[in-house]
Write a protein that holds these residues in place. Structure first.
Motif, PDB file in Angstrom:
ATOM      1  N   GLY A 194       0.819  -1.212   0.000  1.00 35.00           N
ATOM      2  CA  GLY A 194       0.000   0.000   0.000  1.00 35.00           C
ATOM      3  C   GLY A 194       0.851   1.259   0.000  1.00 35.00           C
ATOM      4  N   ILE A 195       1.927   1.261   0.785  1.00 33.87           N
ATOM      5  CA  ILE A 195       2.830   2.416   0.811  1.00 33.87           C
ATOM      6  C   ILE A 195       3.529   2.571  -0.538  1.00 33.87           C
ATOM      7  CG2 ILE A 195       4.837   3.441   1.930  1.00 33.87           C
ATOM      8  CD1 ILE A 195       2.422   3.344   3.749  1.00 33.87           C
ATOM      9  N   ILE A 196       3.905   1.450  -1.143  1.00 38.40           N
ATOM     10  CA  ILE A 196       4.539   1.491  -2.474  1.00 38.40           C
ATOM     11  C   ILE A 196       3.585   2.109  -3.491  1.00 38.40           C
ATOM     12  CG2 ILE A 196       5.380   0.055  -4.383  1.00 38.40           C
ATOM     13  CD1 ILE A 196       6.456  -1.878  -2.193  1.00 38.40           C
ATOM     14  N   LEU A 197       2.301   1.768  -3.409  1.00 38.14           N
ATOM     15  CA  LEU A 197       1.321   2.339  -4.338  1.00 38.14           C
ATOM     16  C   LEU A 197       1.200   3.846  -4.134  1.00 38.14           C
ATOM     17  CD1 LEU A 197      -0.742   2.023  -6.556  1.00 38.14           C
ATOM     18  CD2 LEU A 197      -2.440   1.351  -4.840  1.00 38.14           C
ATOM     19  N   VAL A 198       1.209   4.309  -2.889  1.00 39.23           N
ATOM     20  CA  VAL A 198       1.193   5.757  -2.627  1.00 39.23           C
ATOM     21  C   VAL A 198       2.403   6.414  -3.287  1.00 39.23           C
ATOM     22  CG1 VAL A 198       1.332   7.551  -0.863  1.00 39.23           C
ATOM     23  CG2 VAL A 198      -0.086   5.531  -0.460  1.00 39.23           C
ATOM     24  N   ALA A 199       3.571   5.809  -3.123  1.00 41.13           N
ATOM     25  CA  ALA A 199       4.789   6.361  -3.713  1.00 41.13           C
ATOM     26  C   ALA A 199       4.703   6.401  -5.230  1.00 41.13           C
ATOM     27  CB  ALA A 199       6.001   5.544  -3.268  1.00 41.13           C
ATOM     28  N   MET A 200       4.164   5.349  -5.833  1.00 42.87           N
ATOM     29  CA  MET A 200       4.063   5.310  -7.297  1.00 42.87           C
ATOM     30  C   MET A 200       3.115   6.371  -7.832  1.00 42.87           C
ATOM     31  SD  MET A 200       4.284   1.323  -8.554  1.00 42.87           S
ATOM     32  CE  MET A 200       2.831   0.729  -7.687  1.00 42.87           C
ATOM     33  N   LEU A 201       2.030   6.627  -7.115  1.00 39.31           N
ATOM     34  CA  LEU A 201       1.024   7.563  -7.610  1.00 39.31           C
ATOM     35  C   LEU A 201       1.337   9.019  -7.290  1.00 39.31           C
ATOM     36  CD1 LEU A 201      -2.258   5.600  -6.778  1.00 39.31           C
ATOM     37  CD2 LEU A 201      -1.221   5.938  -9.033  1.00 39.31           C
ATOM     38  N   THR A 202       2.163   9.260  -6.266  1.00 43.31           N
ATOM     39  CA  THR A 202       2.370  10.638  -5.813  1.00 43.31           C
ATOM     40  C   THR A 202       3.828  11.080  -5.776  1.00 43.31           C
ATOM     41  OG1 THR A 202       2.579  10.105  -3.453  1.00 43.31           O
ATOM     42  CG2 THR A 202       0.343  10.367  -4.335  1.00 43.31           C
ATOM     43  N   GLY A 203       4.758  10.141  -5.797  1.00 39.14           N
ATOM     44  CA  GLY A 203       6.168  10.502  -5.654  1.00 39.14           C
ATOM     45  C   GLY A 203       6.516  10.923  -4.249  1.00 39.14           C
ATOM     46  N   GLU A 204       5.689  10.536  -3.277  1.00 41.84           N
ATOM     47  CA  GLU A 204       5.915  10.875  -1.873  1.00 41.84           C
ATOM     48  C   GLU A 204       5.677   9.656  -0.997  1.00 41.84           C
ATOM     49  OE1 GLU A 204       4.218  14.445  -0.078  1.00 41.84           O
ATOM     50  OE2 GLU A 204       3.396  14.955  -2.048  1.00 41.84           O
ATOM     51  N   LEU A 205       6.273   9.688   0.191  1.00 41.12           N
ATOM     52  CA  LEU A 205       5.922   8.737   1.232  1.00 41.12           C
ATOM     53  C   LEU A 205       5.014   9.450   2.232  1.00 41.12           C
ATOM     54  CD1 LEU A 205       9.357   6.969   1.783  1.00 41.12           C
ATOM     55  CD2 LEU A 205       7.369   6.122   0.532  1.00 41.12           C
ATOM     56  N   PRO A 206       3.994   8.790   2.718  1.00 34.98           N
ATOM     57  CA  PRO A 206       2.994   9.498   3.532  1.00 34.98           C
ATOM     58  C   PRO A 206       3.470   9.882   4.925  1.00 34.98           C
ATOM     59  CG  PRO A 206       2.453   7.167   3.387  1.00 34.98           C
ATOM     60  CD  PRO A 206       3.589   7.401   2.426  1.00 34.98           C
ATOM     61  N   TRP A 207       4.435   9.137   5.484  1.00 33.32           N
ATOM     62  CA  TRP A 207       4.902   9.437   6.840  1.00 33.32           C
ATOM     63  C   TRP A 207       6.288   8.846   7.065  1.00 33.32           C
ATOM     64  CZ3 TRP A 207      -0.245   7.255   6.630  1.00 33.32           C
ATOM     65  CH2 TRP A 207      -0.251   5.878   6.429  1.00 33.32           C
ATOM     66  N   ASP A 208       6.918   9.291   8.164  1.00 31.40           N
ATOM     67  CA  ASP A 208       8.236   8.776   8.529  1.00 31.40           C
ATOM     68  C   ASP A 208       8.138   7.385   9.131  1.00 31.40           C
ATOM     69  OD1 ASP A 208       9.146  11.206   7.728  1.00 31.40           O
ATOM     70  OD2 ASP A 208       9.616  11.959   9.730  1.00 31.40           O
ATOM     71  N   LYS A 209       7.090   7.168   9.910  1.00 27.43           N
ATOM     72  CA  LYS A 209       6.870   5.870  10.537  1.00 27.43           C
ATOM     73  C   LYS A 209       5.397   5.773  10.927  1.00 27.43           C
ATOM     74  CE  LYS A 209       8.184   7.534  15.159  1.00 27.43           C
ATOM     75  NZ  LYS A 209       9.032   7.289  16.351  1.00 27.43           N
ATOM     76  N   PRO A 210       4.843   4.575  10.999  1.00 25.43           N
ATOM     77  CA  PRO A 210       3.422   4.420  11.320  1.00 25.43           C
ATOM     78  C   PRO A 210       3.184   4.363  12.823  1.00 25.43           C
ATOM     79  CG  PRO A 210       4.353   2.306  10.754  1.00 25.43           C
ATOM     80  CD  PRO A 210       5.472   3.295  10.638  1.00 25.43           C
ATOM     81  N   ALA A 211       3.443   5.473  13.477  1.00 31.02           N
ATOM     82  CA  ALA A 211       3.248   5.567  14.927  1.00 31.02           C
ATOM     83  C   ALA A 211       2.514   6.863  15.246  1.00 31.02           C
ATOM     84  CB  ALA A 211       4.599   5.521  15.647  1.00 31.02           C
ATOM     85  N   LEU A 212       1.747   6.878  16.315  1.00 34.42           N
ATOM     86  CA  LEU A 212       0.905   8.026  16.631  1.00 34.42           C
ATOM     87  C   LEU A 212       1.697   9.266  17.006  1.00 34.42           C
ATOM     88  CD1 LEU A 212      -2.039   6.322  18.567  1.00 34.42           C
ATOM     89  CD2 LEU A 212      -1.973   7.107  16.183  1.00 34.42           C
ATOM     90  N   ASP A 213       2.990   9.110  17.346  1.00 33.70           N
ATOM     91  CA  ASP A 213       3.796  10.297  17.606  1.00 33.70           C
ATOM     92  C   ASP A 213       4.322  10.935  16.330  1.00 33.70           C
ATOM     93  OD1 ASP A 213       5.598   8.337  16.932  1.00 33.70           O
ATOM     94  OD2 ASP A 213       6.974   8.698  18.603  1.00 33.70           O
ATOM     95  N   CYS A 214       3.971  10.351  15.195  1.00 35.73           N
ATOM     96  CA  CYS A 214       4.274  10.948  13.890  1.00 35.73           C
ATOM     97  C   CYS A 214       3.036  11.731  13.443  1.00 35.73           C
ATOM     98  CB  CYS A 214       4.619   9.860  12.878  1.00 35.73           C
ATOM     99  SG  CYS A 214       4.854  10.462  11.189  1.00 35.73           S
ATOM    100  N   PRO A 215       3.126  13.059  13.283  1.00 34.13           N
ATOM    101  CA  PRO A 215       1.938  13.880  12.986  1.00 34.13           C
ATOM    102  C   PRO A 215       1.193  13.435  11.732  1.00 34.13           C
ATOM    103  CG  PRO A 215       3.789  15.271  13.581  1.00 34.13           C
ATOM    104  CD  PRO A 215       4.336  13.891  13.442  1.00 34.13           C
TER     105      PRO A 215
END
Length: 465
Positions: A194-215
């Motif tokens: 799913g993260i790879i698909l986000v990267a392919m469609l947008t050229g971005e990664l959605p977050w640094d890590k999947p933790a609640l302390d990541c805004p």
């Protein structure tokens, strides 16, 4: 041309380096067949032995078009060799334009092939655990292949599945449960897709890590994300699929069967399609052509692109006992160095496909109209202004900096004088592929005034006779 490995097979390039060893390119002098060879020195890295044997064991289990092909292994003294298919199309990340991505038509093709490969792995009871664009290669026909099984593990034996405990992967791509442990195998690979698909469609990664302390991740969990980048670049149909995959609870996450049947996966896209209902999406272009915890490290990085692969003999059985000359610091360590050491010329069409090996077209190189000395000086001046650390050796500038996630990013610039044509070729050595591409885009913009417009960046290698 390079260092002889065995009779008729020559080491012509170092393709990648990792915590435990290197990946070399072997080329047959007679047939021009190519194979990738992982070389691990167990004397220098005794802790790698168990990882190597696990990787070999997993490779022997696998035989699928979506998985990089395994040819065999050989141990000579304290050196272990693994022989793998050479992927001529390079890494998937090189097809992703930073902050833009790629057309949905192309992303859908790669996503289908990725899911097919993951489904095959899971049926075999194998979990990859480090799926990301850098570990997805493309063959000469632009088909995706999963590689780099250094973190993979077998999670199911005789129908019995075991929970996994090792906290491993690459932070922006790992599932949230990996940070907590224990976790089930299959959902963590699906999350990474799913993260790879986000990267392919947008050229971005959605977050640094999947933790609640990541805004960014917190906003996603609270469903405050639709108006923010990268989500506002994604069409509703694709967004629905991604949202079904990126469920924090593994039991609620989309299964492989559900993904295969998803509307976006089944939709017929054309090259003229534009995403709807996503005003934040930039115009896209169509291109033809680490985090490790509780793990000692990766055996190697995945392979960059270069020679076209054809059928290859079983190199693993041809290895002799004479390995004294395998590593030679006087030999070219990159293919463009190899090009310089042989006869090189430019052409728009091949003269003889039997004697020429085509280098893959890439986004991260350009030609300049300045001479070698001026080019190197201007590059180093620019790196100084950017506060990048750099060193230079034999025309290769190694640049070290930190990315936006405060992770180390290392890349190399090769400045090559080819009969008066100066090529500047950039390659990732360590770190995030998208962050590397962002740096390259800025460098290219800075040097627009000396870049040769419309220069051919597909070169032809003529083997020495």
């Amino acid at each position: 041309m390079g260092t002889d490995f065995v009779e008729d097979w020559t080491i012509v390039s170092t393709l990648g380096e990792g915590a435990f060893g290197e990946v070399k390119l072997l080329v047959n002098k007679t047939t021009s067949d190519a194979v990738a060879m992982k070389m691990i020195d167990l004397e220098k890295h005794p802790k790698a032995s168990e990882n190597v044997q696990k990787e070999i064991c997993i490779h022997r289990m696998l035989n699928d078009p979506s998985i990089i092909r395994y040819y065999g292994q050989r141990k000579e003294g304290h050196k272990e060799y693994i022989f793998l298919e050479y992927a001529a199309g390079g890494e998937l990340f090189d097809r992703i334009e930073p902050d833009v991505g790629m057309p949905e038509l192309i992303a859908q093709k790669y996503m289908r092939q990725l899911m097919s490969g993951v489904e095959y792995l899971h049926k075999k009871g194998v979990c990859h655990r480090d799926l990301k664009p850098e570990n997805l290669l493309l063959d000469a026909n632009d088909n995706l292949k999963i590689t780099d099984f250094g973190m993979a593990t077998i999670f199911r034996v005789r129908g019995k599945e075991r929970p996994l405990e090792t906290r491993c992967g690459t932070l922006p791509y790992v599932a949230p449960e990996v940070l907590k442990r224990p976790y089930r195998a299959q959902p963590v690979d699906i999350w990474s897709c799913g993260i790879i698909l986000v990267a392919m469609l947008t050229g971005e990664l959605p977050w640094d890590k999947p933790a609640l302390d990541c805004p960014e991740y917190h906003k996603f969990r609270e469903e405050q994300f639709p108006s923010f980048s990268p989500w506002n670049k994604i069409g509703n149909m694709a967004l629905s699929l991604i949202y079904s995959i990126l469920k924090a609870e593994p039991e609620k996450r989309a299964t492989l069967d559900q993904i295969h049947k998803n509307r976006w996966m089944c939709h017929t896209f054309t090259s003229n399609d534009e995403k709807t209902n996503c005003p934040g999406s930039p115009k896209r272009k169509c291109y033809g052509a680490g985090f490790i915890d509780d793990v000692d490290g990766k055996i190697c990085q995945s392979q960059p692109e270069s020679l076209r692969v054809s059928n290859i003999n079983d190199v693993a059985t041809a290895v002799t006992h004479n390995t004294n000359d395998i590593i030679s610091f006087s030999q070219p360590t990159h293919l463009d160095d190899l090009l310089l050491s042989t006869q090189l010329h430019f052409t728009q069409s091949p003269v003889n496909q039997n004697h020429y090996q085509k280098l893959v077209k890439r986004m991260t190189r350009f030609f300049v109209n300045t001479n070698w000395e001026t080019t190197v000086q201007q590059l180093c001046d620019y790196f100084d202004k950017q506060s990048f650390k750099w060193s230079i050796n034999s025309g290769m500038v190694t640049i070290t900096t930190m990315d936006c996630r405060n992770m180390q990013l290392v890349f190399k610039a090769h400045v090559l004088d080819m009969d008066g044509h100066i090529l500047v070729d950039f390659r990732l050595s360590k770190g995030c592929g998208l962050e590397f591409k962002r740096r390259f885009v800025k460098i290219k913009q800075h040097f627009q005034n000396i870049i040769v417009k419309g220069a051919i960046d597909t070169l032809w290698l003529v083997p020495t006779k």
